[in-house]
Design an enzyme around this catalytic site. Structure first.
Site, PDB file in Angstrom:
ATOM      1  N   LYS A 268      37.887  43.013  50.142  1.00  0.00           N
ATOM      2  CA  LYS A 268      37.372  41.699  49.733  1.00  0.00           C
ATOM      3  C   LYS A 268      36.654  41.038  50.907  1.00  0.00           C
ATOM      4  O   LYS A 268      37.255  40.796  51.953  1.00  0.00           O
ATOM      5  CB  LYS A 268      38.524  40.801  49.253  1.00  0.00           C
ATOM      6  CG  LYS A 268      38.121  39.339  49.018  1.00  0.00           C
ATOM      7  CD  LYS A 268      39.280  38.485  48.502  1.00  0.00           C
ATOM      8  CE  LYS A 268      38.917  36.995  48.470  1.00  0.00           C
ATOM      9  NZ  LYS A 268      40.037  36.132  48.024  1.00  0.00           N
ATOM     10  N   ASP A 273      35.944  30.897  51.816  1.00  0.00           N
ATOM     11  CA  ASP A 273      36.409  30.546  50.473  1.00  0.00           C
ATOM     12  C   ASP A 273      36.766  29.063  50.419  1.00  0.00           C
ATOM     13  O   ASP A 273      37.860  28.661  50.792  1.00  0.00           O
ATOM     14  CB  ASP A 273      37.627  31.404  50.099  1.00  0.00           C
ATOM     15  CG  ASP A 273      38.139  31.087  48.689  1.00  0.00           C
ATOM     16  OD1 ASP A 273      37.434  30.371  47.943  1.00  0.00           O
ATOM     17  OD2 ASP A 273      39.236  31.563  48.341  1.00  0.00           O
ATOM     18  N   LYS A 280      39.235  23.702  47.189  1.00  0.00           N
ATOM     19  CA  LYS A 280      40.562  23.727  47.803  1.00  0.00           C
ATOM     20  C   LYS A 280      40.834  22.396  48.507  1.00  0.00           C
ATOM     21  O   LYS A 280      39.899  21.718  48.912  1.00  0.00           O
ATOM     22  CB  LYS A 280      40.614  24.832  48.867  1.00  0.00           C
ATOM     23  CG  LYS A 280      40.693  26.242  48.327  1.00  0.00           C
ATOM     24  CD  LYS A 280      40.790  27.239  49.468  1.00  0.00           C
ATOM     25  CE  LYS A 280      40.868  28.666  48.959  1.00  0.00           C
ATOM     26  NZ  LYS A 280      42.068  28.968  48.186  1.00  0.00           N
ATOM     27  N   ASP A 291      38.878  34.990  54.839  1.00  0.00           N
ATOM     28  CA  ASP A 291      39.071  35.554  53.497  1.00  0.00           C
ATOM     29  C   ASP A 291      38.283  36.861  53.326  1.00  0.00           C
ATOM     30  O   ASP A 291      38.172  37.394  52.222  1.00  0.00           O
ATOM     31  CB  ASP A 291      38.653  34.513  52.446  1.00  0.00           C
ATOM     32  CG  ASP A 291      39.377  34.695  51.117  1.00  0.00           C
ATOM     33  OD1 ASP A 291      40.432  35.356  51.104  1.00  0.00           O
ATOM     34  OD2 ASP A 291      38.873  34.179  50.102  1.00  0.00           O
ATOM     35  N   ASP A 350      38.282  29.212  42.145  1.00  0.00           N
ATOM     36  CA  ASP A 350      38.973  29.625  43.367  1.00  0.00           C
ATOM     37  C   ASP A 350      39.622  31.011  43.205  1.00  0.00           C
ATOM     38  O   ASP A 350      40.077  31.598  44.176  1.00  0.00           O
ATOM     39  CB  ASP A 350      40.022  28.568  43.751  1.00  0.00           C
ATOM     40  CG  ASP A 350      40.485  28.704  45.186  1.00  0.00           C
ATOM     41  OD1 ASP A 350      39.855  29.480  45.937  1.00  0.00           O
ATOM     42  OD2 ASP A 350      41.477  28.042  45.555  1.00  0.00           O
ATOM     43  N   GLU A 352      38.253  33.817  42.980  1.00  0.00           N
ATOM     44  CA  GLU A 352      36.956  34.487  43.110  1.00  0.00           C
ATOM     45  C   GLU A 352      37.075  35.911  43.609  1.00  0.00           C
ATOM     46  O   GLU A 352      36.215  36.745  43.324  1.00  0.00           O
ATOM     47  CB  GLU A 352      36.050  33.666  44.045  1.00  0.00           C
ATOM     48  CG  GLU A 352      36.206  33.944  45.544  1.00  0.00           C
ATOM     49  CD  GLU A 352      37.588  33.591  46.107  1.00  0.00           C
ATOM     50  OE1 GLU A 352      38.325  32.828  45.449  1.00  0.00           O
ATOM     51  OE2 GLU A 352      37.944  34.095  47.194  1.00  0.00           O
ATOM     52  N   ARG A 354      39.106  38.389  42.878  1.00  0.00           N
ATOM     53  CA  ARG A 354      39.222  39.391  41.801  1.00  0.00           C
ATOM     54  C   ARG A 354      37.867  39.608  41.113  1.00  0.00           C
ATOM     55  O   ARG A 354      37.570  40.699  40.661  1.00  0.00           O
ATOM     56  CB  ARG A 354      40.298  38.943  40.798  1.00  0.00           C
ATOM     57  CG  ARG A 354      39.994  37.650  40.081  1.00  0.00           C
ATOM     58  CD  ARG A 354      41.228  37.020  39.440  1.00  0.00           C
ATOM     59  NE  ARG A 354      42.078  36.364  40.447  1.00  0.00           N
ATOM     60  CZ  ARG A 354      43.251  35.804  40.181  1.00  0.00           C
ATOM     61  NH1 ARG A 354      43.732  35.815  38.953  1.00  0.00           N
ATOM     62  NH2 ARG A 354      43.959  35.235  41.148  1.00  0.00           N
TER      63      ARG A 354
HETATM   64  N1  BES Z   1      41.658  33.570  49.223  1.00  0.00           N
HETATM   65  C1  BES Z   1      42.559  32.945  48.338  1.00  0.00           C
HETATM   66  C2  BES Z   1      43.999  33.411  48.495  1.00  0.00           C
HETATM   67  C3  BES Z   1      44.675  33.107  49.790  1.00  0.00           C
HETATM   68  C4  BES Z   1      45.416  31.957  49.938  1.00  0.00           C
HETATM   69  C5  BES Z   1      44.627  33.990  50.835  1.00  0.00           C
HETATM   70  C6  BES Z   1      46.076  31.697  51.119  1.00  0.00           C
HETATM   71  C7  BES Z   1      45.260  33.734  52.021  1.00  0.00           C
HETATM   72  C8  BES Z   1      45.998  32.586  52.166  1.00  0.00           C
HETATM   73  C9  BES Z   1      42.146  33.234  46.891  1.00  0.00           C
HETATM   74  O1  BES Z   1      40.788  33.341  46.677  1.00  0.00           O
HETATM   75  C10 BES Z   1      42.630  32.104  46.056  1.00  0.00           C
HETATM   76  O2  BES Z   1      42.155  31.022  46.249  1.00  0.00           O
HETATM   77  N2  BES Z   1      43.574  32.362  45.177  1.00  0.00           N
HETATM   78  C11 BES Z   1      44.117  31.364  44.337  1.00  0.00           C
HETATM   79  C12 BES Z   1      44.170  31.922  42.934  1.00  0.00           C
HETATM   80  C13 BES Z   1      44.496  30.902  41.896  1.00  0.00           C
HETATM   81  C14 BES Z   1      43.375  29.883  41.764  1.00  0.00           C
HETATM   82  C15 BES Z   1      44.724  31.608  40.582  1.00  0.00           C
HETATM   83  C16 BES Z   1      45.519  31.040  44.833  1.00  0.00           C
HETATM   84  O3  BES Z   1      46.226  31.945  45.275  1.00  0.00           O
HETATM   85  O4  BES Z   1      45.860  29.880  44.828  1.00  0.00           O
HETATM   86 ZN    ZN Z   2      39.647  33.912  48.264  1.00  0.00          ZN
HETATM   87 MN    MN Z   3      39.880  31.505  46.311  1.00  0.00          MN
END
Ligand code: BES
Ligand code: ZN
Ligand code: MN
Length: 510
Positions: A268, A273, A280, A291, A350, A352, A354
């Site tokens: 990824k 992000d 966020k 990220d 967010d 993104e 996947r």
């Molecule tokens: N890059 C983030 C996940 C992440 C969070 C990585 C903290 C490292 C530390 C990912 O893109 C994300 O934002 N995931 C969301 C998914 C949700 C919106 C379903 C999450 O985990 O909150």
């Molecule tokens: Zn992310």
């Molecule tokens: Mn994200």
């Protein structure tokens, strides 16, 4: 820094410092150290007897000798209890000692490997972990610091001294190979630690080209028009809100020969992000410059593998984009379409990672892969479930998952499996499209993996969620605050140990 290996008597080395590791609660000095102890007038045995040094893991003591023709200082470092020794403890002890040497600005230290086997760990494995401990602990991210001249002094030559001649050749080759891997980890840490505005998709694409040029690996990068032709609905839509053009990096090491397996690794590469329109919160948003740690791990693995030259056919696919809330950005409620025709309802911009990994997983199919492994900072839920020492693993093939687990244990980048049962796939069904990009409140790591699983065809696949392991918040014996470089050692180990996957086991199992 050079790491050299030498055969000789430690007591005759008039170096600035010699590192010696000892187990916990050893009263009597190991016989291999007798000559050195004698030359120093019994100082080590006295210390042990008087319990001034107990040998707890990472305990250290520096003993000045100030004598001519013997080492000028002895740095003792504890390995913990002999019965509880593990290779990671050796790595830690080597890291701890190295940091002290670095702080004291010694330039040509010596480390004594006084045994030929440490509690069932062969001298070669000990060498590997020591060298990792040394190189990884010295890593410091200084790219954006104005350094004074005196800050720049570094170790010139780190010598491992052994007391048996017949192990010398084995140790030398272990040093050489480990140095390649450890330096690849440092390369990965560097690009993960860089700011999001510097480590852009274009920057990563150029880094990939640089690696390819140096090592003879094939490299191509796809730009927007190529992605449009291919119908890469994920990366095209995620990049809509950003002024940085997306890049899809394709690396290929070794071409397919009749008798070797093809492994595809996918990383990824979200270079920042922000969450997109589903923005966020401000706290810790800076961490989202990292990220792209999965992408960086794939690049680092290519760096290592192309130098170590195993026989496997390795493909790297790295979708790179920012996730930004620009005026043209993807919106919650949008429906996007993939090359396979599958449609996805966007509930949260967010989620993104996947979306872009799905393009890469579909693209992997053209290589007729024997295994596909993706690595991604994918879900906060993974940090909640497993914390910061363990990466999440999910997949469709037991043999592949076992191999990943074993490789992880071997190099101490450990993974733990979460289930990917059919019931979870129900959670990402959409009422207006084929699937949706979030799975509700629970099991966020699993529903994210289900999303990826929807794009996996008939090949063994494992997904690694490194959201908890890509960074450390404070210094540890061999990782300084910041990027860990997780994934490089794990993927490299997996590939080096790879044996042809038996066909019967390639069946897909959800
Ligand atoms: N890059 C983030 C996940 C992440 C969070 C990585 C903290 C490292 C530390 C990912 O893109 C994300 O934002 N995931 C969301 C998914 C949700 C919106 C379903 C999450 O985990 O909150
Ligand atoms: Zn992310
Ligand atoms: Mn994200």
């Amino acid at each position: 820094m050079r790491i050299s290996v030498k055969f000789g008597a430690a007591e005759k080395e008039s170096v600035e410092v010699i590192v010696i590791s000892l187990f916990e609660n050893v009263r009597k000095i190991p016989s291999e150290l007798d000559p050195l102890n004698k030359a120093l007038g019994g100082v080590i045995s006295n210390l042990l007897q008087n319990k001034d040094f107990t040998g707890k893991l990472n305990e250290t003591i520096m003993i000045p000798t100030y004598k001519k023709s013997v080492p000028k200082r002895i740095l003792l470092v504890g390995l913990g209890k002999a019965t509880e020794l593990s290779s990671d403890k050796i790595r830690q002890a080597a890291g701890t000692a190295t940091r002290i040497i670095q702080e004291k600005k010694f330039k040509n230290p010596l480390m004594l490997l006084h045994k030929t086997e440490y509690k069932g760990i062969s001298i070669e494995d000990v060498t590997r972990t020591v060298v990792e401990g040394v190189i990884l602990s010295l890593y410091n991210f200084t790219m954006y610091k104005t350094l004074k001249k005196e800050d720049k002094t570094a170790i010139n030559n780190f010598t491992l001294i052994v007391q048996k001649k017949d192990v010398l050749a084995k140790i030398k080759s272990a040093v050489k190979n480990t140095q390649i891997v450890a330096e690849a980890v440092c390369f990965t840490r560097d690009i993960v630690n860089m700011s999001g505005s510097d480590a852009t998709p274009t920057f990563l694409a150029n880094k990939a080209k640089e690696i390819a040029k140096k090592t003879g690996v094939k490299c191509r990068t796809l730009s927007r028009p190529d992605m449009k032709k291919l119908g890469m609905g994920g990366i095209l839509n995620v990049s809509r809100g950003s002024s940085q053009p997306p890049k899809f990096i394709i690396l290929e090491y070794n071409t397919k020969k009749r008798n070797n397996d093809t492994i595809v690794i996918i990383g990824k590469g979200v270079t920042f992000d922000s969450g997109g329109i589903s923005l966020k919160p401000g706290k810790d948003m800076d961490l989202m410059k990292a990220d792209m740690a999965g992408a960086a791990a794939v690049l680092g693995t290519f760096k290592a593998i192309s130098n170590l030259k195993p026989s496997t056919h390795l493909v790297g696919l790295v979708p790179c984009t920012e996730n930004m809330p620009g005026g043209s950005a993807l919106k919650p409620g949008d429906i996007i379409k993939y090359m396979s025709g599958k449609t996805v309802e966007i509930l949260n911009t967010d989620a993104e990672g996947r979306l872009i990994l799905a393009d890469a997983i579909s693209y992997a199919k053209r290589y007729k892969p024997d295994a596909v492994i993706d690595i991604a900072t994918l879900t906060g839920a993974c940090v909640a479930a497993l914390g910061t020492f363990t990466s999440g693993m999910l997949g469709n093939n037991d043999e592949l998952k076992d191999r990943v687990k074993q490789a992880g244990e071997k190099c101490h980048e450990r993974v733990w499996e979460l289930p990917l049962w059919d019931e979870y796939y129900e959670l990402i069904k959409s009422s207006i499209a084929d699937i949706k990009n979030t799975g509700g409140q629970y099991a966020g790591t699993i529903t994210a993996a289900c999303f990826l699983g929807e794009f996996v065809e008939n090949f063994p696949w494992a997904h690694l969620d490194i959201a908890g392991t890509f960074l450390v918040e404070k210094d540890t014996p061999y990782i300084r605050k910041g990027a860990t470089g997780v994934g490089v050692r794990l993927l490299t180990q997996l590939i080096l140990d790879w044996k042809k996957l038996p066909d019967a086991r390639k069946k897909r199992k959800k």
